[in-house]
Design a protein around this motif. Structure first.
Motif, PDB file in Angstrom:
ATOM      1  N   ASN A 124      39.799  40.207  40.497  1.00 59.21           N
ATOM      2  CA  ASN A 124      40.779  40.115  41.584  1.00 59.21           C
ATOM      3  C   ASN A 124      42.082  40.811  41.213  1.00 59.21           C
ATOM      4  OD1 ASN A 124      38.957  38.719  43.034  1.00 59.21           O
ATOM      5  ND2 ASN A 124      39.842  36.704  42.672  1.00 59.21           N
ATOM      6  N   ARG A 137      43.668  43.874  43.324  1.00 56.71           N
ATOM      7  CA  ARG A 137      44.995  43.864  43.943  1.00 56.71           C
ATOM      8  C   ARG A 137      45.877  44.965  43.358  1.00 56.71           C
ATOM      9  NH1 ARG A 137      45.790  37.407  43.857  1.00 56.71           N
ATOM     10  NH2 ARG A 137      43.607  37.241  43.338  1.00 56.71           N
ATOM     11  N   THR A 162      45.242  48.178  45.057  1.00 55.39           N
ATOM     12  CA  THR A 162      45.906  48.193  46.357  1.00 55.39           C
ATOM     13  C   THR A 162      47.387  48.552  46.192  1.00 55.39           C
ATOM     14  OG1 THR A 162      44.535  46.281  46.809  1.00 55.39           O
ATOM     15  CG2 THR A 162      46.157  46.835  48.475  1.00 55.39           C
ATOM     16  N   ILE A 186      50.831  40.556  40.561  1.00 55.52           N
ATOM     17  CA  ILE A 186      49.942  39.523  41.072  1.00 55.52           C
ATOM     18  C   ILE A 186      49.549  38.538  39.964  1.00 55.52           C
ATOM     19  CG2 ILE A 186      48.957  40.662  43.083  1.00 55.52           C
ATOM     20  CD1 ILE A 186      47.223  40.875  39.832  1.00 55.52           C
TER      21      ILE A 186
END
Ligand SMILES: Nc1ncnc2c1ncn2[C@@H]1O[C@H](COP(=O)(O)OP(=O)(O)OP(=O)(O)O)[C@@H](O)[C@H]1O
Length: 475
Positions: A362, A366, A369, A384
């Motif tokens: 994850n 992220r 992104t 994050i």
């Protein structure tokens, strides 16, 4: 049968039984050589080449268990199964642990034997295919010692029918390991059915697992096949097994023992051929001591155990996995490949990873992104990462982090923003507060969901439901 003119070695000291089995197998195209003791069997193994071996457990010179160990160590390609007297279940289970493929109880009949050998020969063929494609390398990324040992263990376990019990923290890859056992076994073309015992509401559990017949209760408008029956011929993976309600534990024990199930409202028992793999991130022995999990069921499920290591103990596997996910995500999203900077790699190596591999994936997703160039920096990751992963250094200071978080959440609870309530509506506003409380509690317990559920005075099941609802369950 997938091997032409197979020959098996039968080891049993009962002469009449040997003749009977030999005749029965001849009828289904299997040639059978006989040895009446372990010495004789070892002699024959050096002289001839066999496709499989079947041994009794009580033999005059040494035990059948000793022969199983001898064959597994010296003839790694030769599958061996055991014949056990009725009620000799514990020894049969020891044989599975020692590497036997399966066991059948006496008295035996030709159909049972034929089924057994069909599985044995299919398994031999599939093992060769699986070795060629190295599916375990594709599915299980990691080159640490612990991962290499794990791959070997999974390959060995996949050849047997023994129930496997997988333990490890959340996100360490328990489901991946279960899937690999399935794919490396002769069952690979049949279904792999994964059930999360913590996610199915208790009142639906029986009908989900066992199915029902039309008219058995209000709303049962047609027959429904349960998940256990859907795994016929394949593998049943029971994740979060510690969450299985007590009444279901009794029913599952029966299904595992008898290999038969009875759908709700039916008078008929249906035979089901499934291999069971279960997993938990909880301390199952503690659950047994607390009376929450049946010892007899655990005994049946825990024939072979596999322990998955937390990511933080896997050294440079962290980077291998990070790069693997980075490549995969860029390919899936059809974007230019990206690279990790040196500082990003250093930062990744220092993290604690409460959520293990899932958390790492994850994090990378992220960061992809967020990054605006072909490079992923530590800054992209940190943005994050701070939410739930504490670095090793931060971990020591965790209490002070926690208390400042606690103050923030208290502040947000005390001041209700009425403008926001009117704008979002009461439902949405309350949900946003609920989500904040969940995240704060999970941060406080380092994303240990069992502890978080306790802190919030709710059941694990109910917490999972809420995490799913808010997309915090991450799968
Ligand atoms: N060795 C590995 N190589 C590549 N990906 C992996 C590996 N192990 C796990 N993963 C990935 O990590 C994620 C979590 O794995 P998985 O669901 O198997 O964990 P789990 O231990 O079953 O978690 P939970 O206890 O929460 O059910 C999945 O996306 C999976 O594909």
């Amino acid at each position: 049968m997938t091997i032409n003119n197979p020959t098996v070695l039968l080891v049993d000291d009962e002469i009449d039984l040997c003749t009977l089995i030999q005749m029965g197998l001849k009828r289904v195209g299997i040639h059978c050589d006989i040895a009446h003791n372990v010495t004789d069997a070892k002699e024959k193994l050096t002289q001839y080449s066999y496709d499989a071996c079947l041994t009794d457990l009580n033999l005059p010179d040494e035990t059948g268990l000793a022969l199983v160990k001898y064959v597994t160590e010296n003839y790694t390609d030769l599958p061996i199964a055991v014949l056990s007297a009725y009620g000799n279940m514990e020894i049969a289970i020891s044989a599975l642990k020692a590497g036997a493929f399966d066991f059948i109880s006496k008295p035996v009949n030709t159909d049972t034997l034929k089924n057994l050998f069909d599985k044995l020969f299919a398994d031999k063929k599939n093992t060769t295919i699986a070795n060629l494609s190295h599916i375990e390398d594709q599915l299980l990324i990691g080159q640490s010692d612990v991962m290499n040992k794990l791959r070997q263990a999974l390959k060995k376990v996949a050849k047997t029918q023994a129930p496997v019990f997988i333990m490890g923290e959340s996100g360490t890859g328990k489901e991946v390991a279960a899937k690999l056992i399935h794919l490396l076994s002769h069952r690979k073309d049949a279904p792999f059915i994964a059930i999360n015992c913590g996610a199915i509401p208790s009142d639906l559990m029986e009908s989900e697992l066992f199915g029902y017949v039309k008219g058995s209760f209000t709303g049962a408008t047609q027959n429904k096949i349960g998940l256990i029956q859907s795994a016929d011929g394949g593998t049943l993976f029971l994740d979060e097994i510690a969450e299985l309600p007590m009444n279901m534990q009794v029913k599952l024990l029966r299904a595992v023992q008898e290999k038969r199930i009875r759908p709700i409202g039916s008078d008929v028992e249906i035979p089901v051929d499934f291999r069971i793999v279960s997993a938990t991130h909880q301390n199952i022995e503690k659950r047994i001591q607390e009376g929450e999990f049946r010892q007899d069921l655990f005994f049946r499920l825990h024939v072979i155990d596999i322990q998955l290591p937390p990511l933080r103990d896997r050294g440079s596997d962290i980077l291998l996995l990070a790069i693997h996910f980075l490549e995969k995500i860029c390919a899936e999203w059809h974007i230019e490949p990206k690279e990790l900077t040196l500082s990003a790699k250093e930062w990744l190596m220092k993290q604690y990873y409460v959520g293990n591999i899932r958390e790492l994936r994850n994090m990378i997703e992220r960061a992809v992104t967020l990054s605006e160039s072909h490079l992923i920096s530590d800054a992209n990751l940190k943005t994050i990462g701070h939410l739930k992963s504490f670095s090793q250094e931060n971990l020591n200071q965790a209490p002070s982090l926690q208390s400042s978080n606690a103050t923030q959440i208290q502040a947000s609870q005390n001041s209700i923003d009425m403008q926001q309530v009117w704008q979002d509506g009461l439902e949405t506003y309350l949900e946003s507060i609920e989500k904040k409380i969940l995240v704060e509690t999970l941060n406080k317990t380092y994303w240990n969901r069992t502890q978080a559920a306790k802190k919030l005075n709710m059941s694990f099941r109910s917490l999972r439901y809420r995490l799913k609802k808010f997309g915090l369950d991450e799968d």
